[in-house]
Structures are given as C-alpha cells and as structure tokens.
Design an enzyme around this catalytic site. Structure first.
Site, short mmCIF file in Angstrom:
data_model
loop_
_atom_site.label_atom_id
_atom_site.label_comp_id
_atom_site.label_asym_id
_atom_site.label_seq_id
_atom_site.Cartn_x
_atom_site.Cartn_y
_atom_site.Cartn_z
N GLU A 1 -13.17 -1.57 -30.72
CA GLU A 1 -12.33 -1.93 -31.77
C GLU A 1 -11.09 -2.70 -31.26
O GLU A 1 -10.25 -2.26 -30.97
CB GLU A 1 -11.91 -0.44 -32.34
CG GLU A 1 -12.63 0.56 -32.84
CD GLU A 1 -13.35 0.08 -34.15
OE1 GLU A 1 -13.10 -0.79 -34.47
OE2 GLU A 1 -14.49 0.83 -34.41
N CYS B 1 -4.27 -2.96 -36.68
CA CYS B 1 -5.34 -4.04 -36.36
C CYS B 1 -5.69 -4.70 -37.72
O CYS B 1 -6.26 -5.74 -37.65
CB CYS B 1 -6.80 -3.27 -35.80
SG CYS B 1 -6.30 -2.01 -34.57
C1 UN1 Z 1 -5.69 0.39 -36.30
O1 UN1 Z 1 -4.81 -0.68 -36.59
O2 UN1 Z 1 -6.00 0.42 -35.01
O3 UN1 Z 1 -7.16 0.93 -41.89
C2 UN1 Z 1 -6.30 1.35 -37.02
C3 UN1 Z 1 -6.03 1.40 -41.31
C4 UN1 Z 1 -5.81 2.34 -40.74
C5 UN1 Z 1 -6.38 2.32 -39.28
C6 UN1 Z 1 -5.71 1.16 -38.46
N1 UN1 Z 1 -6.68 3.68 -41.50
O4 UN1 Z 1 -5.14 0.64 -41.64
#
Ligand code: UN1
Length: 515
Positions: free
Chosen positions: A269, A303
């Site tokens: 990820e 992310c």
């Molecule tokens: C991340 O930023 O590592 O969809 C995950 C989202 C959250 C998860 C983000 N449920 O923004």
C-alpha cells in the site's frame, strides 16, 4: 478551550492515558526511541526498541503460534476478534485521544480511526464463517473438484505514521480469522499508539482464554518497535509468507524485490497522488465540501488525500475563488480544540517537503494561496501550516509527484477525455473521483477506459473509504488490497482438491496411460 492550548505541555497527560490503556511503564520509560507529539513538538516518552535479534525471536514465537492457531476452527478464531472489537469499543475514547496526541489528527478523526478498527473487527467476525471455496465441475465422471482455503503462516505488518493503528487492524483482524499469526512493526514515529493497541489486543486474548476456555497460543500477536533494521528482518525471514507494507513508493521499491526474491506475498500500500474532476454539471456546493475534506483533512497526510483538482474551464472562475476562501478561513490549530479542521504536520521533514514543492510550483509561475507556517502554535518543533491551493497553468512539475502535505494543485480542463488522461498521467494509482451529474461522464470515469486507480468515486472525494470495500491501488501504489470484499484471500493459501469417487481412473485431457 483557549487558543493557546498547544502551548501547554502534554507530558503530564500521557502517562495516565497510557496507564488507563494498560501499557506497562517499562515499555515507554528509559528507552532510546523518543516518542513525540506534533501538537507541541515535545518528547512525550522514551520507548524501548527491539533489535534485529528480538525481531527474529518474535517471528519464531509467531511461527509456533501459527502452527497451533491454524487448527482452531475459524468461527472460534472469530470469537477472539469479536472480543478485540469489544475491547476497542471500551478503549475508544482513550485510544482516539492518543492517536490525536501522537499524530496530530483532529479529535473526530482520531476517534474515527478507532471506529475503523472496530468496523473491521465486526467484518472479520462475519467473515470467520464465510471463508468459502468453490465446488467446480470436472470433466471426469465420478469425480468432484473443489477448493479449500487454509491458513498461510505469519503475517508481517509494516505500518505508517498517518494511520498508526487502523492499518494494523485491517491486516490483523483478517489474518486472525484466516488462521495466521501477526508480527507488527509500526512506524518509529508512532510507538505509543502501537503499544496501546498491543495492550488492548492482549486483553482480548486474556478474555478469550478466560471466557471461552481456549488457549490462544503465545506469540499470536507480536509487536516489534524500532528502526528500519527490524523491518528488514520481517521482509527477509522465510517464516513470513505474507507481508503487508504501507508507506512510500520508495519503501515499496526496497521491499517488493526482496519479497519477490524469496517468493513471499506482498500486500503493498504505497503512495497516492489522487485527483478529482469537477465537471460542468457538478453540484458545486457538494463538490466544495467534498474537496475540502479530501484535500485538507488529516492535514493532507492520508494516502488517499486529494492532491490534484481538474476543474472544467466553464466553472473554474466560479469554483476556484470559493475554494480560495475556504482555504483562507479554515481553522488551523491544536487538533483537540473544537472547530479545528487542520492540525499540525507530523514533523519538520514534512514541513520542508511541503515548502520545497511550493517553491517548485512558484518557479513554474503558479499562483500559490496559503502554504506558510502558522506561527505561535505549539513549540519550536511543532509545524502548523495553512493548507496550500496552487493554481497551475499546466499539469506538470510537483503535481506529478506525491508530497505528503496539504497541497492541492488546481488545473483547468476542457474535455472529459483530457481530464481522465491527466487523472491517469501519474505513477501512483490509488484513488480518484469525479463530481458530475452527467451519467455518461460518471460511467465513463468508472469504465475500463476511465480512471486507472483502485478506487474511483462519484460525487464524493477520493479519501475516507469505509472498510467494506477492498482498499488499495494500482501501478506505483503497489497493487495490494486490504480490508473488505475478498481481500482476505491474500492471507490464506488455496488448495485445489480433486476427489475420485468412482472405480475407474479416467485421466484429464483424454490421456491414456494403461500399465
Ligand atoms: C491511509 O492513508 O494510509 O480511505 C489510509 C481513507 C482511510 C484510509 C487511508 N479509510 O482515507
């Protein structure tokens, strides 16, 4: 609360909080890893670190635990995850606050992160009775073919600072019901939330043993706190058949080939450089709110954060000034204060990275709104910034790369094909969205010829996914999928079984072999 809250030390608050969460003092006193709060910039605790030899020993315990846990029926394994969810419900307020203190998320997002952990536990409990294989028609008479899903082994988890506990839970809740054990290496920027989560999980295991008369094996959930070298042990140890790693694409480039060299599975990820398209038919009020949360929420440190905005030329002059106003007025402050929407950046490195990207934008002639440091909040080591809106003439320069900070690049477009091409013209492929009321555009965006990302949304921003769907992305995002849908399959091994219940031995493909 006074606006000067960030000036007061958090240290006196942290020890009672960790005690309530059940963390032994020996774990966070007298160690060599300084745990900090971005709210004040101060050191909160000195955490004990594990060495590579400790990591190897933890993997050994987890491997032994796996060999026992794989024989426990899956619905019974689900019972442990149900108790984990209960313990998290009990600890939600405290753990949510600790997330806020250690990462700087606003209170509702700190609590929301713990809710996401509870949600995945609930999902995994149901899943523990649904680890289905298929029955498949065979070409041979008197035969049956099926597939069986078996536990895989030790699941390694390397998590990042920005979701310091939820990412562990997406992996651990699934891994546990799938019959795997877990060794977790959290970010060295967030050891306290990891210690607290580990203590909560140990309470769930103790209850599981007490209340169900079970004997969950020691080593089922291991935590190793420390530097990159212990992460490398997880990457290279042959007893870890699956490793979930969340972080930068640079980290993924180091981890991916090493996993491949030993044929281990990676659930990667990595970075995101997520875009939204605002089409002429968009509901602009809704788009404005969607963009604001996706781009500025979590101080731009998800992310899935919205980083690139493609606005149709016919509505650009209507939407962008409104956005500038939102950016100018949004409350940047101590994340514990009601009304704050943007808390601090995690550290100095994040601040420097942001300023560098803004400089690159200016050098290209961009108009930069905001982006400066907000002085007077926290100590010298606290980095509060006004989120930046950067109007670019062309889709180029810093917009093509992820900068983990609240910067939104805005570019005009004239045709939907051009907007989709820009959406897809970066290395990362995590999340994307379109604001439109035109169903042709919406469907095109989600079609085979549309967004190339793992997540493609309509009339909501690219961030804030719920756990029911598979979470992850393509290209330089690494291809891994976590959380809902059938992501569980990555944590198990599949066996295809062919059973002959006849007295003959027909061979497939018409082959004859009479001895
Ligand atoms: C991340 O930023 O590592 O969809 C995950 C989202 C959250 C998860 C983000 N449920 O923004």
């Amino acid at each position: 609360m006074p606006a000067t809250l960030a000036a007061a030390s958090l240290v006196p608050e942290v020890d009672p909080l960790l005690q309530r969460l059940g963390v032994p003092r020996a774990a966070y006193m007298g160690g060599t890893l300084a745990a900090r709060s971005p709210i004040t910039g101060e050191v909160l605790a000195q955490v004990q670190q594990q060495s590579p030899a400790d990591a190897t020993a933890a993997i050994g315990r987890a491997h032994a635990a796996f060999q026992a846990w794989r024989n426990v029926p899956a619905p019974r394994r689900g019972e442990l995850v149900r108790l984990l969810g209960e313990e998290l419900r009990t600890a939600k307020a405290d753990l949510g606050l600790l997330v806020t203190i250690e990462v700087g998320k606003i209170s509702s997002e700190g609590l929301g992160e713990v809710q996401e952990m509870i949600d995945i536990c609930d999902f995994a409990v149901g899943l523990s009775r649904q680890l289905y294989g298929l029955t498949i028609a065979t070409e041979r008479p008197g035969h049956r073919m099926m597939e069986t899903w078996h536990p895989l082994g030790v699941c390694g988890v390397i998590s990042a600072f920005n979701f310091p506990v939820a990412v562990w839970s997406w992996n651990a809740a699934l891994a546990l019901v799938c019959g795997d054990s877990v060794v977790w290496k959290p970010s060295e920027k967030t050891p306290l939330t990891a210690l607290a989560t580990h203590a909560i999980a140990q309470r769930a295991i103790a209850r599981f043993n007490r209340e169900t008369g079970s004997d969950a094996p020691e080593g089922l959930l291991e935590l190793i706190v420390g530097q990159r070298d212990i992460g490398e042990v997880l990457v290279d140890d042959a007893r870890v058949p699956v490793l979930s790693a969340t972080g930068s694409t640079t980290m993924g480039r180091a981890v991916g080939p090493r996993l491949a060299a030993r044929f281990a599975r990676g659930i990667l990820e990595l970075g995101g450089n997520n875009a939204a398209i605002v089409a002429p038919s968009a509901d602009l009020n809704l788009a404005l709110r969607g963009i604001a949360f996706a781009a500025m929420g979590t101080a731009g440190q998800r992310c899935t954060t919205l980083r690139r905005l493609f606005v149709h030329e016919s509505i650009y002059d209507q939407l962008v000034p409104q956005l500038v106003k939102v950016y100018t007025n949004v409350q940047v402050d101590d994340p514990r204060i009601a009304g704050t929407l943007v808390g601090p950046l995690i550290d100095r490195m994040a601040f420097d990275g942001m300023q560098k990207a803004l400089e690159q934008g200016r050098a290209l002639g961009a108009t930069v709104h905001g982006g400066g440091r907000v002085e007077g909040l926290g100590g010298a080591g606290a980095y509060y910034v006004r989120p930046a809106l950067v109007e670019l003439q062309k889709h180029e320069g810093p917009a093509l790369h992820e900068t983990f900070a609240p910067i939104l690049y805005v570019v005009r477009y004239s045709s939907i094909d051009e907007a989709i091409a820009m959406n897809n013209a970066v290395g990362a492929g995590l999340s994307s969205s379109i604001f439109t009321l035109n169903m042709r555009e919406a469907e095109l965006f989600m079609s085979a010829a549309g967004s190339d990302c793992g997540i493609a949304n309509v009339n909501i921003g690219p961030s804030g996914a719920e756990i029911g769907g598979a979470f992850g992305g393509e290209k330089e995002t690494g291809g891994g999928r976590e959380a809902g849908s059938d992501s569980w399959k990555a944590y198990m091994r599949r066996a295809t079984n062919t059973i002959n219940y006849s007295t003959a031995l027909p061979l497939a493909q018409g082959v004859t072999f009479d001895v």
